[in-house]
Design a protein around this motif. Structure first.
Motif, PDB file in Angstrom:
ATOM      1  N   ARG A   1       1.174   3.610  -2.563  1.00 33.17           N
ATOM      2  CA  ARG A   1       1.434   4.217  -3.870  1.00 33.17           C
ATOM      3  C   ARG A   1       0.875   3.290  -4.931  1.00 33.17           C
ATOM      4  O   ARG A   1       0.350   2.223  -4.624  1.00 33.17           O
ATOM      5  N   THR A   2       0.997   3.716  -6.165  1.00 34.46           N
ATOM      6  CA  THR A   2       0.578   2.881  -7.284  1.00 34.46           C
ATOM      7  C   THR A   2       1.699   1.905  -7.636  1.00 34.46           C
ATOM      8  O   THR A   2       2.838   2.321  -7.820  1.00 34.46           O
TER       9      THR A   2
ATOM     10  N   TRP B   1       3.431  -7.951 -12.472  1.00 33.62           N
ATOM     11  CA  TRP B   1       2.204  -7.287 -12.040  1.00 33.62           C
ATOM     12  C   TRP B   1       0.963  -7.962 -12.626  1.00 33.62           C
ATOM     13  O   TRP B   1      -0.052  -8.107 -11.966  1.00 33.62           O
TER      14      TRP B   1
ATOM     15  N   SER C   1       0.846  -1.197   0.000  1.00 30.42           N
ATOM     16  CA  SER C   1       0.000   0.000   0.000  1.00 30.42           C
ATOM     17  C   SER C   1       0.880   1.245   0.000  1.00 30.42           C
ATOM     18  O   SER C   1       2.088   1.172   0.211  1.00 30.42           O
TER      19      SER C   1
ATOM     20  N   ASN D   1      -3.551  -5.689  -4.467  1.00 31.19           N
ATOM     21  CA  ASN D   1      -2.102  -5.506  -4.305  1.00 31.19           C
ATOM     22  C   ASN D   1      -1.513  -6.535  -3.361  1.00 31.19           C
ATOM     23  O   ASN D   1      -0.623  -6.213  -2.558  1.00 31.19           O
TER      24      ASN D   1
ATOM     25  N   SER E   1       1.308  -0.409 -10.206  1.00 38.21           N
ATOM     26  CA  SER E   1       1.056  -0.940 -11.540  1.00 38.21           C
ATOM     27  C   SER E   1       2.351  -1.060 -12.321  1.00 38.21           C
ATOM     28  O   SER E   1       3.148  -0.117 -12.380  1.00 38.21           O
TER      29      SER E   1
ATOM     30  N   ASN F   1      -4.465  -9.009  -8.057  1.00 34.54           N
ATOM     31  CA  ASN F   1      -4.253  -7.648  -8.550  1.00 34.54           C
ATOM     32  C   ASN F   1      -5.181  -6.632  -7.903  1.00 34.54           C
ATOM     33  O   ASN F   1      -4.812  -5.506  -7.642  1.00 34.54           O
TER      34      ASN F   1
END
Length: 124
Positions: A27-28, A53, A25, A77, A30, A74
């Motif tokens: 931030r992004t 990913w 957790s 996360n 991807s 996904n």
């Protein structure tokens, strides 16, 4: 603030299974790859497995193929490590890590974020 939180470790007898979880957790992520490493007492931290990913690419340490499986959720996360037929030599602290470049490498220095680790102890 980036956080990786591992869970699922514990004490098990040889031959049994454990499933570790790690949720990232802050931030992004991807495009990142997520990996597992482990460190036995008195030894260096070693690569266990990594997943892309998308979940379409996985790579394992040769010695662990067939017993360990890495997978990913996904939507949350979260990355998992299913460990079967555990052996006393699997004992150690298991760390989750994120590699922002998404290369899916086994090189420890290329990982950007690390969790605090979860202890796995396998008794004989």
């Amino acid at each position: 603030q980036v956080q990786l939180v591992e869970s699922g470790g514990g004490l098990v007898q040889a031959g049994h299974s454990l499933r570790l979880s790690c949720t990232a957790s802050g931030r992004t992520f991807s495009g990142s790859a997520m990996g597992w490493f482990r460190q036995a007492p008195g030894k260096e931290r070693e690569f266990v497995a990594v997943i892309s990913w998308s979940g379409n690419y996985t790579y394992y340490a040769d010695s662990l193929k067939g017993r360990f499986t890495i997978s990913k959720d996904n939507a949350g996360n979260t990355v998992y490590l299913q460990m079967n037929s555990l052996k006393p030599e699997d004992t150690g602290v298991y760390y989750c890590a994120v590699e922002l470049g998404g290369r899916g490498t086994r090189r420890r220095r290329e990982y950007d974020y690390w969790g605090q680790g979860t202890q796995v102890t396998v008794s004989s």
